[in-house]
Scaffold this motif. Structure first.
Motif, PDB file in Angstrom:
ATOM      1  N   GLY A  13       0.845  -1.184   0.000  1.00 35.12           N
ATOM      2  CA  GLY A  13       0.000   0.000   0.000  1.00 35.12           C
ATOM      3  C   GLY A  13       0.879   1.232   0.000  1.00 35.12           C
ATOM      4  N   ARG A  14       0.282   2.400   0.128  1.00 36.07           N
ATOM      5  CA  ARG A  14       1.089   3.623   0.178  1.00 36.07           C
ATOM      6  C   ARG A  14       2.018   3.595   1.385  1.00 36.07           C
ATOM      7  NH1 ARG A  14      -3.986   5.058  -1.432  1.00 36.07           N
ATOM      8  NH2 ARG A  14      -4.100   5.895  -3.562  1.00 36.07           N
ATOM      9  N   THR A  15       1.518   3.055   2.497  1.00 38.19           N
ATOM     10  CA  THR A  15       2.321   2.815   3.688  1.00 38.19           C
ATOM     11  C   THR A  15       1.993   1.422   4.185  1.00 38.19           C
ATOM     12  OG1 THR A  15       2.164   5.162   4.285  1.00 38.19           O
ATOM     13  CG2 THR A  15       2.937   3.663   5.978  1.00 38.19           C
ATOM     14  N   THR A  16       3.006   0.629   4.514  1.00 40.67           N
ATOM     15  CA  THR A  16       2.762  -0.721   5.009  1.00 40.67           C
ATOM     16  C   THR A  16       2.886  -0.756   6.527  1.00 40.67           C
ATOM     17  OG1 THR A  16       5.091  -1.289   4.693  1.00 40.67           O
ATOM     18  CG2 THR A  16       3.578  -1.793   2.881  1.00 40.67           C
ATOM     19  N   GLY A  17       2.285  -1.780   7.156  1.00 42.78           N
ATOM     20  CA  GLY A  17       2.344  -1.914   8.600  1.00 42.78           C
ATOM     21  C   GLY A  17       0.997  -2.289   9.175  1.00 42.78           C
ATOM     22  N   VAL A  18       0.878  -2.182  10.492  1.00 41.41           N
ATOM     23  CA  VAL A  18      -0.364  -2.514  11.184  1.00 41.41           C
ATOM     24  C   VAL A  18      -1.072  -1.227  11.590  1.00 41.41           C
ATOM     25  CG1 VAL A  18      -1.404  -3.646  13.182  1.00 41.41           C
ATOM     26  CG2 VAL A  18       0.570  -4.681  12.060  1.00 41.41           C
ATOM     27  N   PHE A  19      -2.339  -1.115  11.218  1.00 41.02           N
ATOM     28  CA  PHE A  19      -3.164   0.038  11.569  1.00 41.02           C
ATOM     29  C   PHE A  19      -4.238  -0.402  12.551  1.00 41.02           C
ATOM     30  CE2 PHE A  19      -1.447   0.643   7.366  1.00 41.02           C
ATOM     31  CZ  PHE A  19      -1.081   1.977   7.309  1.00 41.02           C
ATOM     32  N   ASN A  20      -4.588   0.470  13.492  1.00 44.20           N
ATOM     33  CA  ASN A  20      -5.620   0.095  14.454  1.00 44.20           C
ATOM     34  C   ASN A  20      -6.971   0.736  14.182  1.00 44.20           C
ATOM     35  OD1 ASN A  20      -5.042   2.702  15.233  1.00 44.20           O
ATOM     36  ND2 ASN A  20      -4.096   2.132  17.179  1.00 44.20           N
ATOM     37  N   ASP A  21      -7.135   1.306  12.984  1.00 43.65           N
ATOM     38  CA  ASP A  21      -8.456   1.800  12.588  1.00 43.65           C
ATOM     39  C   ASP A  21      -8.567   1.735  11.066  1.00 43.65           C
ATOM     40  OD1 ASP A  21      -8.038   4.766  11.395  1.00 43.65           O
ATOM     41  OD2 ASP A  21      -6.659   4.459  13.072  1.00 43.65           O
ATOM     42  N   TRP A  22      -9.822   1.579  10.600  1.00 46.32           N
ATOM     43  CA  TRP A  22     -10.047   1.406   9.168  1.00 46.32           C
ATOM     44  C   TRP A  22      -9.710   2.677   8.377  1.00 46.32           C
ATOM     45  CZ3 TRP A  22      -9.862  -1.240   5.117  1.00 46.32           C
ATOM     46  CH2 TRP A  22     -10.464  -0.795   3.935  1.00 46.32           C
ATOM     47  N   ALA A  23      -9.952   3.846   8.958  1.00 44.02           N
ATOM     48  CA  ALA A  23      -9.698   5.089   8.233  1.00 44.02           C
ATOM     49  C   ALA A  23      -8.237   5.186   7.808  1.00 44.02           C
ATOM     50  CB  ALA A  23     -10.085   6.290   9.098  1.00 44.02           C
ATOM     51  N   SER A  24      -7.321   4.850   8.726  1.00 44.75           N
ATOM     52  CA  SER A  24      -5.891   4.915   8.399  1.00 44.75           C
ATOM     53  C   SER A  24      -5.519   3.863   7.369  1.00 44.75           C
ATOM     54  CB  SER A  24      -5.057   4.715   9.663  1.00 44.75           C
ATOM     55  OG  SER A  24      -5.307   5.733  10.599  1.00 44.75           O
ATOM     56  N   CYS A  25      -6.086   2.666   7.517  1.00 44.25           N
ATOM     57  CA  CYS A  25      -5.823   1.604   6.552  1.00 44.25           C
ATOM     58  C   CYS A  25      -6.325   1.997   5.167  1.00 44.25           C
ATOM     59  CB  CYS A  25      -6.485   0.309   7.012  1.00 44.25           C
ATOM     60  SG  CYS A  25      -6.316  -1.065   5.846  1.00 44.25           S
ATOM     61  N   SER A  26      -7.525   2.559   5.131  1.00 44.66           N
ATOM     62  CA  SER A  26      -8.129   2.943   3.849  1.00 44.66           C
ATOM     63  C   SER A  26      -7.279   3.971   3.120  1.00 44.66           C
ATOM     64  CB  SER A  26      -9.539   3.503   4.090  1.00 44.66           C
ATOM     65  OG  SER A  26     -10.134   3.883   2.868  1.00 44.66           O
ATOM     66  N   GLU A  27      -6.685   4.911   3.870  1.00 44.39           N
ATOM     67  CA  GLU A  27      -5.824   5.921   3.242  1.00 44.39           C
ATOM     68  C   GLU A  27      -4.639   5.264   2.536  1.00 44.39           C
ATOM     69  OE1 GLU A  27      -4.581   8.762   6.086  1.00 44.39           O
ATOM     70  OE2 GLU A  27      -6.588   9.580   6.430  1.00 44.39           O
ATOM     71  N   SER A  28      -4.185   4.150   3.102  1.00 44.55           N
ATOM     72  CA  SER A  28      -3.027   3.468   2.531  1.00 44.55           C
ATOM     73  C   SER A  28      -3.372   2.634   1.303  1.00 44.55           C
ATOM     74  CB  SER A  28      -2.380   2.577   3.595  1.00 44.55           C
ATOM     75  OG  SER A  28      -1.302   1.860   3.047  1.00 44.55           O
ATOM     76  N   VAL A  29      -4.561   2.020   1.293  1.00 41.42           N
ATOM     77  CA  VAL A  29      -4.859   1.039   0.246  1.00 41.42           C
ATOM     78  C   VAL A  29      -5.863   1.516  -0.804  1.00 41.42           C
ATOM     79  CG1 VAL A  29      -4.344  -0.856   1.829  1.00 41.42           C
ATOM     80  CG2 VAL A  29      -6.712  -0.080   1.582  1.00 41.42           C
ATOM     81  N   HIS A  30      -6.712   2.506  -0.471  1.00 36.32           N
ATOM     82  CA  HIS A  30      -7.752   2.929  -1.420  1.00 36.32           C
ATOM     83  C   HIS A  30      -7.116   3.529  -2.678  1.00 36.32           C
ATOM     84  CE1 HIS A  30     -11.661   4.189  -2.834  1.00 36.32           C
ATOM     85  NE2 HIS A  30     -11.192   5.410  -3.017  1.00 36.32           N
ATOM     86  N   GLY A  31      -7.430   2.960  -3.802  1.00 34.00           N
ATOM     87  CA  GLY A  31      -6.902   3.444  -5.071  1.00 34.00           C
ATOM     88  C   GLY A  31      -5.482   3.028  -5.366  1.00 34.00           C
ATOM     89  N   TYR A  32      -4.882   2.225  -4.482  1.00 36.82           N
ATOM     90  CA  TYR A  32      -3.510   1.766  -4.695  1.00 36.82           C
ATOM     91  C   TYR A  32      -3.549   0.447  -5.455  1.00 36.82           C
ATOM     92  CZ  TYR A  32       1.359   0.494  -3.786  1.00 36.82           C
ATOM     93  OH  TYR A  32       2.682   0.150  -3.925  1.00 36.82           O
ATOM     94  N   LYS A  33      -3.003   0.429  -6.658  1.00 38.12           N
ATOM     95  CA  LYS A  33      -3.033  -0.762  -7.496  1.00 38.12           C
ATOM     96  C   LYS A  33      -2.214  -1.886  -6.857  1.00 38.12           C
ATOM     97  CE  LYS A  33      -2.218  -2.334 -12.249  1.00 38.12           C
ATOM     98  NZ  LYS A  33      -1.735  -1.955 -13.593  1.00 38.12           N
ATOM     99  N   GLY A  34      -2.844  -3.043  -6.700  1.00 36.32           N
ATOM    100  CA  GLY A  34      -2.152  -4.200  -6.146  1.00 36.32           C
ATOM    101  C   GLY A  34      -2.047  -4.199  -4.640  1.00 36.32           C
ATOM    102  N   ALA A  35      -2.886  -3.411  -3.962  1.00 37.45           N
ATOM    103  CA  ALA A  35      -2.847  -3.364  -2.496  1.00 37.45           C
ATOM    104  C   ALA A  35      -3.127  -4.743  -1.914  1.00 37.45           C
ATOM    105  CB  ALA A  35      -3.874  -2.364  -1.978  1.00 37.45           C
TER     106      ALA A  35
END
Length: 216
Positions: A13-35
């Motif tokens: 994703g744009r940033t990899t790692g463990v997120f503790n909320d969906w909003a932060s995760c979504s920022e990393s993977v939404h629209g990212y090809k191959g997330a």
């Protein structure tokens, strides 16, 4: 009835790692090809999922950075050292600070500020994807929200890293410190030099040799 806590592990994703909320995760993977990501109900399983990814080959064609931090108690100065390698061209990352709020975190201040400086330098160089090598887990965990930021330093670091991730994709790669990994060892020496720690002769030679080939 209370909701079950969720943790989101992002392998790609744009940033990899463990997120503790969906909003932060979504920022990393939404629209990212191959997330590549997955949700878990406990952080141990999420980290294990990422560990499986760590065993996969790292894309060596990408630019990469090594960063480390140091602290000198006598002066209250924290510092960082490291470098970026972009296609064989080396760029020095090195600096110090003495903000008493940050200095209370000792060498951790150098670790996270150095990581942020490395990423900003990469953005200014026009790099859009990078492997960031580090030995302190907070560099990734505070950046991604895997750890709660409870003091001023990690709060500012988290916010700054979140603002920059729309401009560069960061692959966090944790290494074990002081195990002979060349890039990590060099970053450690550069961080110590920054704060004025007395270096061994062979470490001074290593820095001199390195600086002959860097691009300032």
């Amino acid at each position: 009835m209370s909701r079950t806590a969720k943790f989101y592990a992002v392998r790609r994703g744009r940033t990899t790692g463990v997120f503790n909320d969906w909003a932060s995760c979504s920022e990393s993977v939404h629209g990212y090809k191959g997330a590549v990501f997955k949700s878990f109900t406990d952080i141990e399983s999420a980290e294990a999922y990422l560990q499986e990814a760590d065993n996969q080959p790292i894309d060596r064609s990408l630019p990469y950075a090594y960063i480390d931090g140091s602290f000198k108690p006598a002066s209250g100065v924290y510092g960082y050292g490291g470098f970026i390698n972009d296609g064989g061209r080396y760029y020095l990352i090195q600096g110090t600070g003495s903000n008493p709020v940050f200095a209370s975190e000792q060498n951790v201040a150098g670790e996270v500020i150095g990581a942020l400086q490395a990423i900003w330098k990469a953005v200014n160089l026009g790099i859009t994807e990078i492997n960031l090598y580090y030995d302190y887990a907070g560099i990734e965990q505070w950046a991604t929200g895997g750890w709660s930021a409870k003091t001023e330093l990690p709060k500012r670091y988290h916010d700054a890293m979140q603002r920059i991730t729309d401009r560069i994709t960061i692959h966090f790669v944790k290494v074990k410190g002081h195990t002979g990994i060349e890039g990590n060892e060099l970053a450690d020496i550069l961080a110590k030099e920054a704060v004025g720690v007395k270096l061994r002769k062979k470490d001074v030679r290593a820095i001199d040799d390195f600086k002959k080939g860097i691009v300032l």
